[in-house]
Scaffold this active site. Structure first.
Site, PDB file in Angstrom:
ATOM      1  N   LYS A   1     -19.682 116.075  -4.594  1.00 45.62           N
ATOM      2  CA  LYS A   1     -20.424 115.347  -3.575  1.00 45.62           C
ATOM      3  C   LYS A   1     -20.672 116.232  -2.346  1.00 45.62           C
ATOM      4  CE  LYS A   1     -20.450 111.038  -1.066  1.00 45.62           C
ATOM      5  NZ  LYS A   1     -19.784 110.892   0.218  1.00 45.62           N
TER       6      LYS A   1
ATOM      7  N   HIS B   1     -16.698 113.998 -13.071  1.00 44.36           N
ATOM      8  CA  HIS B   1     -15.641 113.030 -13.388  1.00 44.36           C
ATOM      9  C   HIS B   1     -15.795 112.531 -14.832  1.00 44.36           C
ATOM     10  CE1 HIS B   1     -16.319 112.455  -8.910  1.00 44.36           C
ATOM     11  NE2 HIS B   1     -15.118 112.970  -8.982  1.00 44.36           N
TER      12      HIS B   1
ATOM     13  N   CYS C   1     -12.721 125.205   4.176  1.00 44.10           N
ATOM     14  CA  CYS C   1     -12.115 124.849   2.895  1.00 44.10           C
ATOM     15  C   CYS C   1     -12.730 125.713   1.782  1.00 44.10           C
ATOM     16  CB  CYS C   1     -12.351 123.373   2.584  1.00 44.10           C
ATOM     17  SG  CYS C   1     -11.866 122.953   0.904  1.00 44.10           S
TER      18      CYS C   1
ATOM     19  N   HIS D   1     -14.584 122.983  -0.651  1.00 40.77           N
ATOM     20  CA  HIS D   1     -15.692 122.185  -0.126  1.00 40.77           C
ATOM     21  C   HIS D   1     -16.589 122.936   0.860  1.00 40.77           C
ATOM     22  CE1 HIS D   1     -12.823 119.097  -1.593  1.00 40.77           C
ATOM     23  NE2 HIS D   1     -13.929 118.561  -2.026  1.00 40.77           N
TER      24      HIS D   1
ATOM     25  N   CYS E   1      -9.970 117.429   0.354  1.00 40.86           N
ATOM     26  CA  CYS E   1      -8.916 117.768  -0.614  1.00 40.86           C
ATOM     27  C   CYS E   1      -7.646 116.985  -0.315  1.00 40.86           C
ATOM     28  CB  CYS E   1      -8.546 119.248  -0.540  1.00 40.86           C
ATOM     29  SG  CYS E   1      -9.830 120.380  -1.009  1.00 40.86           S
TER      30      CYS E   1
ATOM     31  N   HIS F   1     -19.421 111.069 -10.746  1.00 38.55           N
ATOM     32  CA  HIS F   1     -20.575 111.863 -11.186  1.00 38.55           C
ATOM     33  C   HIS F   1     -20.230 112.553 -12.506  1.00 38.55           C
ATOM     34  CE1 HIS F   1     -18.470 115.451  -9.804  1.00 38.55           C
ATOM     35  NE2 HIS F   1     -18.348 114.937  -8.594  1.00 38.55           N
TER      36      HIS F   1
ATOM     37  N   LYS G   1     -19.447 124.499  -7.987  1.00 36.27           N
ATOM     38  CA  LYS G   1     -18.765 123.367  -8.613  1.00 36.27           C
ATOM     39  C   LYS G   1     -19.516 122.096  -8.252  1.00 36.27           C
ATOM     40  CE  LYS G   1     -14.726 120.466  -8.387  1.00 36.27           C
ATOM     41  NZ  LYS G   1     -13.830 119.825  -7.447  1.00 36.27           N
TER      42      LYS G   1
ATOM     43  N   CYS H   1      -7.934 119.938   5.123  1.00 31.69           N
ATOM     44  CA  CYS H   1      -9.218 119.498   4.559  1.00 31.69           C
ATOM     45  C   CYS H   1      -9.043 118.061   4.080  1.00 31.69           C
ATOM     46  CB  CYS H   1      -9.647 120.372   3.383  1.00 31.69           C
ATOM     47  SG  CYS H   1     -11.093 119.676   2.535  1.00 31.69           S
TER      48      CYS H   1
HETATM   49  N1  MSP Z   1      -7.516 111.731  -6.325  1.00 29.36           N
HETATM   50  C1  MSP Z   1      -7.301 113.066  -6.727  1.00 29.36           C
HETATM   51  C2  MSP Z   1      -6.510 113.138  -8.021  1.00 29.36           C
HETATM   52  C3  MSP Z   1      -5.189 112.448  -7.994  1.00 29.36           C
HETATM   53  S1  MSP Z   1      -4.402 112.482  -9.546  1.00 29.36           S
HETATM   54  C4  MSP Z   1      -2.847 111.987  -9.267  1.00 29.36           C
HETATM   55  C5  MSP Z   1      -8.638 113.758  -6.932  1.00 29.36           C
HETATM   56  N2  MSP Z   1      -9.690 112.959  -7.147  1.00 29.36           N
HETATM   57  S2  MSP Z   1     -11.196 113.437  -7.358  1.00 29.36           S
HETATM   58  O1  MSP Z   1     -11.992 112.242  -7.325  1.00 29.36           O
HETATM   59  O2  MSP Z   1     -11.528 114.456  -6.447  1.00 29.36           O
HETATM   60  O3  MSP Z   1     -11.285 113.955  -8.843  1.00 29.36           O
HETATM   61  C6  MSP Z   1     -10.902 115.241  -9.193  1.00 29.36           C
HETATM   62  C7  MSP Z   1     -11.083 115.464 -10.686  1.00 29.36           C
HETATM   63  O4  MSP Z   1     -12.421 115.142 -11.097  1.00 29.36           O
HETATM   64  C8  MSP Z   1     -10.925 116.917 -11.076  1.00 29.36           C
HETATM   65  O5  MSP Z   1      -9.600 117.306 -11.246  1.00 29.36           O
HETATM   66  C9  MSP Z   1     -11.694 116.959 -12.375  1.00 29.36           C
HETATM   67  O6  MSP Z   1     -10.917 116.390 -13.387  1.00 29.36           O
HETATM   68  C10 MSP Z   1     -12.877 116.046 -12.092  1.00 29.36           C
HETATM   69  N3  MSP Z   1     -14.015 116.794 -11.553  1.00 29.36           N
HETATM   70  C11 MSP Z   1     -14.640 116.601 -10.357  1.00 29.36           C
HETATM   71  N4  MSP Z   1     -15.676 117.487 -10.243  1.00 29.36           N
HETATM   72  C12 MSP Z   1     -15.736 118.246 -11.355  1.00 29.36           C
HETATM   73  C13 MSP Z   1     -16.571 119.286 -11.797  1.00 29.36           C
HETATM   74  N5  MSP Z   1     -17.582 119.733 -11.077  1.00 29.36           N
HETATM   75  N6  MSP Z   1     -16.309 119.826 -13.005  1.00 29.36           N
HETATM   76  C14 MSP Z   1     -15.273 119.383 -13.789  1.00 29.36           C
HETATM   77  N7  MSP Z   1     -14.470 118.427 -13.400  1.00 29.36           N
HETATM   78  C15 MSP Z   1     -14.658 117.828 -12.199  1.00 29.36           C
HETATM   79  O7  MSP Z   1      -8.669 114.961  -6.918  1.00 29.36           O
END
Ligand code: MSP
Length: 498
Positions: free
Chosen positions: A301, A19, A145, A148, A127, A16, A298, A124
């Protein structure tokens, strides 16, 4: 040399806007470093193991492998849609990666850094993390959590621990000394946590009967490797650790990890300690950013407030608008609330008016008044000075990872060019040679500097002006002594504000 990584994403759902925020930012850094001539390697990818993925597949009634295979295509499509120029897409189910995971955990085991004990605590799965009292929030007396806002599950099991506690002094020294974490406030945050609570050993394996979707622990086939330990190692496996140590050493010395602040602890306390245990240098930089918020929370999903990437790509007629908007609001320490109004405003006033409309006006005037030919003249002194100072500020900001400041300095230069054109009114002159040369040179400089942020639109400008990119560090007034303008493109159609 410049090696930049994004976190690897959990492909339980498509990416989304949150990311995209991280990935576009890393892409801009990579594109900038390629332009200034650095040997650049940009890696993103997916984090495909663990309970979260196992459950997502279960819910769909398919094998996790099938799920992650399908999701890889989806992620790659999104990154294509956003012009993400990654050099490698890593997946933790790749053989070469799993080899590194097995090697790493065995090495820690052989060094006596892993032991077996039982664990009980609140987990969680979103996470993929245990929360201790004080970390979780309580709602009606039950632990939830903090990220979440979902109830935690109580787990009790025999597991393997990594002796993180042995690295406490190392971590304190590392975080107080070397300037690894950017912005520094995040280093202090981790430091304070370690000083207050100490570094506790962490569980590094899961019983297979509960989490079977993972890398098997080489010294005990009843266990799989904890997904975070597995995932962090992507940063070294992806550049050839074990397989091609020469390549690994070459890129590792310049590694820049880009992450959101939610995964700061894993990327400092755990990752730096694991690296130390493997006798690998800590990363050169860990660049942290804050969150995109939607309706006060934040974006994510589980919060049910995600903005789909494709909705914005459609609204702003392609990837450049989305890239510009997200980088313009990019913030390392402050969470940024998103809103249609804010996005429309930035798009209409900065991209469509300040930049796009200027390109169009200059193009049309050169075609009409000078038959498309502009050759070297004395540049207007004020614009010339502005180009020089903007180039300097821009490069400094980019080198400091401060993309939004870099954008603002270029926007300021474009505002000056707009003021100049309105002032000198070239359309009232017969042959406004000096005026048009001054304008097109300013535009050339701005377009080069904007290229890492909006590669599509800027490439169209270079094509229309029959010119090409240069190293942004080498831009100076009077760069090109001739332009042949063959077209006056309309780059950004304005959107109607809702
Ligand atoms: N799989 C782990 C990361 C492992 S790295 C060795 C993970 N994945 S995640 O799909 O949850 O992605 C997390 C990352 O997505 C966050 O650290 C950030 O970079 C980005 N973001 C997800 N939601 C976000 C926001 N709402 N705002 C900004 N960045 C966001 O954690």
């Amino acid at each position: 040399m410049f090696y930049v990584t994004t976190p690897i994403y959990y492909p339980n759902a498509p990416p989304h806007l949150g990311h995209a925020y991280t990935t576009i930012y890393a892409d801009v850094l990579a594109r900038y470093h390629r332009l200034i001539g650095d040997d650049t390697f940009f890696m993103t990818g997916n984090d495909e193991h663990g309970l979260k993925l196992q459950r997502a597949a279960e819910k769909k009634g398919i094998h996790p492998q099938q799920l992650v295979d399908e999701m890889e295509k989806i992620y790659r499509n999104y990154w294509r849609m956003l012009d993400i120029s990654y050099d490698h897409f890593i997946r933790t189910t790749h053989d070469y990666h799993m080899e590194v995971v097995k090697h790493a955990i065995s090495k820690l085991y052989d060094k006596g850094l892993i032991y077996k004990a039982s664990y009980a605590g609140w987990y969680c799965a979103d996470c993929e993390k245990y929360y201790s009292p004080g970390e979780y929030v309580e709602i009606d007396g039950k632990p939830y959590c903090p990220i979440h806002r979902k109830p935690l599950e109580f787990l009790e099991e025999e597991t393997y621990y990594f002796k993180l506690s042995e690295f406490e002094d190392y971590m304190i020294k590392l975080l107080s000394g070397k300037d690894i974490v950017y912005p520094r406030s995040y280093a202090l945050e981790v430091l304070n946590k370690i000083k207050a609570e100490g570094l506790r050993d962490v569980s590094i394996a899961r019983p297979k009967e509960r989490v079977w979707w993972g890398v098997e622990v080489p010294f005990d086939k009843n266990y799989t490797v904890y997904v975070w330990f597995d995932a962090l190692l992507n940063y070294i496996s992806g550049i050839g650790y074990l397989r091609d140590m020469e390549r690994f050493n070459k890129y590792w010395s310049s590694v820049h990890h880009v992450i959101g602040k939610d995964i700061l602890w894993f990327h400092t306390a755990i990752w730096f300690s694991v690296l130390k245990a493997l006798e690998i240098e800590p990363p050169r930089k860990l660049i942290v950013h804050a969150f995109l918020l939607n309706r006060g929370l934040k974006m994510g999903k589980s919060a049910g407030n995600v903005i789909p990437i494709e909705a914005l790509v459609e609204r702003y007629h392609g990837s450049d608008g989305v890239r510009y908007i997200l980088m313009r609001i990019f913030n390392h320490t402050k969470d940024v609330p998103v809103s249609n109004q804010l996005f429309d405003n930035i798009y209409n006033s900065e991209l469509a008016d300040n930049y796009g409309n200027l390109v169009r006006r200059i193009g049309v005037l050169v075609l009409k008044k000078l038959k498309g030919e502009v050759s070297g003249e004395d540049i207007d002194e004020e614009l010339s000075r502005s180009i020089t100072s903007t180039v300097e500020k821009y490069n400094k900001a980019m080198e400091n990872y401060d993309v939004s400041t870099a954008i603002n300095t270029v926007a300021e230069l474009l505002r000056k060019a707009n003021a100049y054109i309105n002032n000198v009114k070239p359309w009232e002159k017969q042959e406004p040679r000096r005026e048009m040369y001054s304008l097109i040179e300013t535009l050339y400089a701005a377009t080069t500097m904007l290229h890492p942020i909006i590669p599509g639109a800027t490439s169209r400008v270079f094509k229309a002006f029959n010119t090409d990119l240069v190293n942004p560090k080498e831009i100076q007034p009077g760069m090109n002594d001739y332009y042949h303008v063959s077209e006056a493109p309309i780059l950004f159609k304005k959107v109607k504000t809702r």
